[in-house]
Design a protein around this motif. Structure first.
Motif, PDB file in Angstrom:
ATOM      1  N   UNK A 194     -18.964   6.204  -7.396  1.00 56.86           N
ATOM      2  CA  UNK A 194     -18.213   6.793  -6.289  1.00 56.86           C
ATOM      3  C   UNK A 194     -17.543   5.675  -5.525  1.00 56.86           C
ATOM      4  N   UNK A 195     -16.228   5.793  -5.364  1.00 54.20           N
ATOM      5  CA  UNK A 195     -15.523   4.739  -4.656  1.00 54.20           C
ATOM      6  C   UNK A 195     -14.232   5.282  -4.050  1.00 54.20           C
ATOM      7  N   UNK A 196     -13.684   4.457  -3.208  1.00 57.42           N
ATOM      8  CA  UNK A 196     -12.450   4.785  -2.504  1.00 57.42           C
ATOM      9  C   UNK A 196     -11.251   4.432  -3.368  1.00 57.42           C
ATOM     10  N   UNK A 197     -10.259   5.324  -3.395  1.00 56.10           N
ATOM     11  CA  UNK A 197      -9.018   5.026  -4.092  1.00 56.10           C
ATOM     12  C   UNK A 197      -8.018   4.419  -3.122  1.00 56.10           C
ATOM     13  N   UNK A 198      -6.917   5.075  -2.899  1.00 56.57           N
ATOM     14  CA  UNK A 198      -5.958   4.624  -1.901  1.00 56.57           C
ATOM     15  C   UNK A 198      -6.275   5.279  -0.565  1.00 56.57           C
ATOM     16  N   UNK A 229       0.959  -1.573  -1.036  1.00 57.82           N
ATOM     17  CA  UNK A 229      -0.079  -2.586  -1.117  1.00 57.82           C
ATOM     18  C   UNK A 229      -1.055  -2.364   0.046  1.00 57.82           C
ATOM     19  N   UNK A 230      -2.336  -2.773  -0.170  1.00 53.85           N
ATOM     20  CA  UNK A 230      -3.325  -2.618   0.890  1.00 53.85           C
ATOM     21  C   UNK A 230      -3.226  -3.795   1.852  1.00 53.85           C
ATOM     22  N   UNK A 231      -3.271  -3.487   3.143  1.00 51.76           N
ATOM     23  CA  UNK A 231      -3.183  -4.539   4.140  1.00 51.76           C
ATOM     24  C   UNK A 231      -3.161  -3.975   5.543  1.00 51.76           C
ATOM     25  N   UNK A 232      -2.778  -4.831   6.493  1.00 52.16           N
ATOM     26  CA  UNK A 232      -2.710  -4.478   7.910  1.00 52.16           C
ATOM     27  C   UNK A 232      -1.330  -4.860   8.421  1.00 52.16           C
ATOM     28  N   UNK A 233      -0.710  -3.936   9.154  1.00 51.06           N
ATOM     29  CA  UNK A 233       0.600  -4.212   9.750  1.00 51.06           C
ATOM     30  C   UNK A 233       0.596  -3.730  11.189  1.00 51.06           C
ATOM     31  N   UNK A 257     -11.027   0.750  -4.237  1.00 54.54           N
ATOM     32  CA  UNK A 257     -12.426   0.584  -3.906  1.00 54.54           C
ATOM     33  C   UNK A 257     -12.615   0.207  -2.453  1.00 54.54           C
ATOM     34  N   UNK A 258     -13.878   0.256  -2.011  1.00 50.74           N
ATOM     35  CA  UNK A 258     -14.158  -0.012  -0.610  1.00 50.74           C
ATOM     36  C   UNK A 258     -14.325  -1.495  -0.311  1.00 50.74           C
ATOM     37  N   UNK A 259     -14.434  -2.343  -1.337  1.00 53.52           N
ATOM     38  CA  UNK A 259     -14.480  -3.777  -1.088  1.00 53.52           C
ATOM     39  C   UNK A 259     -13.125  -4.258  -0.579  1.00 53.52           C
ATOM     40  N   UNK A 260     -13.174  -5.218   0.348  1.00 59.33           N
ATOM     41  CA  UNK A 260     -11.944  -5.732   0.977  1.00 59.33           C
ATOM     42  C   UNK A 260     -11.118  -4.577   1.518  1.00 59.33           C
ATOM     43  N   UNK A 261     -11.742  -3.818   2.423  1.00 61.50           N
ATOM     44  CA  UNK A 261     -11.127  -2.591   2.921  1.00 61.50           C
ATOM     45  C   UNK A 261      -9.805  -2.867   3.628  1.00 61.50           C
ATOM     46  N   UNK A 262      -9.674  -4.037   4.254  1.00 62.68           N
ATOM     47  CA  UNK A 262      -8.435  -4.366   4.959  1.00 62.68           C
ATOM     48  C   UNK A 262      -7.397  -5.001   4.043  1.00 62.68           C
TER      49      UNK A 262
END
Length: 666
Positions: A194-198, A229-233, A257-262
């Motif tokens: 079980x994991x997070x997608x986008x 892309x995954x990140x913070x803005x 996945x939930x690793x490196x959520x940011x």
């Protein structure tokens, strides 16, 4: 309400006994005071009715106040010419009806006011909503031939997608998240069952915004590939200057996945920087936009640059400017973009290079016609590299001309492009020119056919003709490469016909390939195809199809035939409860005189399933579906019987679906 009860229900001041209405009362002046805040009343908010120009005094006329057809006169009070009603219990969120009625001595009844009011719970987040859907499939293999692996007889797979939106008086929030589940973690993309997608979470007000998760910072261009892309803005708006500053940190890899959520924890795989988006000018005839970009970071997997090595970390800085101008209500557009980079891979020396692009599009307003004409050019240096666009092809010059024209039932598009590689003319690399020209013309008639006409029998027609030519030729061939000089041409015609209960189409295509270096086989591929979809009432639909392909080997004089037959059907046995589908297709290949691979075989596939909706899915209620499916394959090799093979599989699947929905406040 009877008269005795009506007489007993009186206000602090006599509202029930009022002056005769007469003809002097202006009913339009009787108003309900708007909500104290926003556009909805709170559950305990007092409802106030103004009786402007009407001062109740003791007389025989009686007033009654009703809420949702229930008399609430006893719970209301009168002060001067104002009626106030405070709910004893909080009103439920939603719409309610409020009615003010007058009963006169002559027995007549007059409606003085009628209002529909919206009640919402006291909220920090107003107009909050949450929706989504989760599915879980449990599959058990019931039977199979001995050719299949028995290790995975039982499997569970699931997915869920949820969205939410909310707003306060000064801000808005939205979010989305996808979840994935599989009981065998070794088959999962992240190695977890079980994991997070986008996912993405976004909040904004008039002056700023914050976005966390998968997002697109800018449109596709030289600096950005246009993908999420995954990140913070974090952005800030300078409204007086019509500008926006975006500061970002993004992962340079495609994360799940939930690793490196940011998306910014891995310093070897992230980039950071800023964008400034400005509106330089805005008028009726002209507008101008400028985007300035800078980024810096690292990526462990290099892009497709001519110097790339995927085994070392690439560190790069990049900058760019994009000027986008529009004239004459956006009938003319000119977009200019320039970018540069300074990159270093592993222990190699720094590499600096530039990239440029220009786009001009004319889109004039014409009567009964839509026409567009454009030209685009790009030049991308051999050592140009962008962390946010790592797969951009480098070391090439591209130019293209394109146009489209549509009017009435006709539509046409055409384009011509040219690409040249190895701009720096290195001796170890070939310089190759590729050209592509294509044109498409289509006609569609969707007007209702007259009874007895040909169109009423064959269906509304739609025709498409496509022509394409591609050439690949070396201007210079390096000593270590084979010379390239080839041409591919394709022509395709398709005719489709649509009626209320059927549709069918047929077509023909021809593809020619000529290699003037004789390194590859010259060929001609002829394809003829036809398909049909028939619907019999609401319960039965059938789709037959046919395709015949002939491949001519021009160098060896051999011919290969491939024939595909297919038939599919869907059947509703019990509406919304029980359904069935069947599918059959057969692929036959005949290549008896092929100089490399003689073939004469027949491959037949058969599949079907029957599905029972045990419980229909509804909002916040689980739906249950059971499906029994089976498939078989029959392969017959008419030249080598030892290759013959039969196989089958049977599965039972239980599918649960839970749609979720919530609206209200928090």
């Amino acid at each position: 309400m009877n008269n005795a009860l009506r007489t007993a229900l009186i206000f602090a001041q006599p509202l029930i006994a009022c002056a005769s209405l007469g003809a002097t009362l202006d009913v339009s002046q009787i108003t309900l005071t708007p909500p104290a805040q926003s556009q909805a009343y709170l559950p305990r908010e007092t409802l106030t009715i103004k009786l402007a120009g009407f001062n109740p005094i003791a007389s025989g006329t009686q007033l009654s106040l009703e809420l949702d057809t229930i008399d609430v006169t006893a719970m209301a009070s009168l002060s001067g010419n104002t009626i106030a009603f405070s709910p004893v219990k909080p009103l439920s969120p939603g719409h309610h009806e409020l009615r003010l009625v007058a009963y006169q001595n002559d027995g007549s009844i007059s409606e003085l006011g009628y209002w529909t009011i919206d009640v919402r719970a006291p909220t920090f987040f107003r107009n909050a909503s949450f929706s989504g859907q989760a599915t879980l499939n449990v599959t058990q293999r019931l039977g199979n031939s001995t050719d299949f692996d028995h290790a995975n007889e039982y499997q569970i797979q699931g997915s869920a997608s949820y969205q939410t939106e909310a707003n306060t008086a000064n801000a808005q929030f939205s979010g989305r998240a996808d979840l994935l589940y599989i009981n065998t973690s070794e088959h999962a993309a992240t190695g977890k069952s079980l994991d997070l997608g986008t996912f993405v979470a976004h909040t904004e007000n008039d002056y700023s915004s914050v976005t966390v998760g998968h997002q697109t910072l800018s449109d596709q261009g030289l600096m950005f590939d246009g993908y999420q892309k995954r990140g913070v803005a974090v952005s800030g708006n300078w409204q007086a200057a019509k500008s926006q500053l975006i500061v970002f940190g993004m992962s340079s890899q495609d994360l799940a996945g939930h690793n490196d959520i940011l998306g910014i924890n891995d310093e070897e795989n992230r980039y950071h920087g800023g964008l400034i988006k400005s509106q330089l000018w805005q008028s009726e005839f002209f507008e101008s936009h400028l985007i300035s970009t800078y980024m810096s970071g690292k990526r462990t997997v290099a892009g497709y640059g001519s110097w790339s090595d995927p085994n070392e970390v690439t560190q790069a800085d990049g900058w760019g400017l994009t000027l986008d101008n529009y004239w004459f209500e956006r009938q003319l557009r000119m977009r200019l973009e320039g970018a540069g980079s300074d990159s270093k891979q592993g222990q190699n020396q720094d590499q600096s290079d530039d990239a440029y692009s220009a786009l001009v599009v004319i889109n004039p307003t014409l009567t009964n016609l839509q026409w567009q004409l454009g030209v685009e050019a790009k030049e991308i240096g051999a050592n140009y590299y962008s962390l946010a666009n790592p797969y951009l092809p480098t070391d090439r010059n591209l130019s293209r001309l394109f146009t489209s024209l549509s009017g009435g039932k006709w539509n046409a598009t055409a384009s011509a492009g040219r690409e040249i590689t190895s701009l720096d003319q290195r001796p170890e690399r070939s310089t190759t020119a590729q050209q592509l020209q294509q044109i498409n013309v289509s006609y569609s008639d969707y007007n209702t056919a007259e009874a007895g006409s040909i169109k009423s029998w064959i269906g509304n027609p739609s025709y498409t003709l496509s022509l394409q030519q591609s050439t690949l030729k070396d201007d210079y061939t390096s000593p270590s490469s084979n010379r390239q000089d080839s041409r591919t041409e394709t022509a395709m015609f398709n005719a489709a016909f649509t009626a209320s209960s059927w549709q069918w189409n047929f077509g023909y295509s021809l593809q020619t390939f000529d290699d003037f270096t004789n390194a590859q086989i010259d060929s001609r591929i002829h394809s003829l195809f036809a398909n049909m979809s028939l619907r019999f009432g609401e319960a039965v639909s059938v789709q037959p199809g046919f395709q015949r392909q002939r491949t001519d080997n021009r160098d060896y004089g051999s011919i290969t035939y491939s024939t595909l037959y297919n038939l599919a059907g869907q059947f509703i046995l019990i509406p919304r409860r029980l359904s069935m589908s069947l599918s059959w297709n057969q692929n036959a290949i005949e290549a008896l005189n092929d100089p490399f691979y003689i073939q004469d075989n027949n491959n037949q596939f058969l599949s079907g399933n029957i599905t029972w909706q045990a419980r229909l899915a509804k909002a916040n209620k689980v739906g249950i579906e059971l499906a029994l499916s089976a498939s078989s394959q029959d392969y017959r090799d008419h030249l080598f019987s030892q290759n013959n093979n039969d196989s089958y599989q049977v599965f039972l699947t239980i599918k649960t679906t839970l749609p979720s929905q919530f609206t209200g406040g928090l």
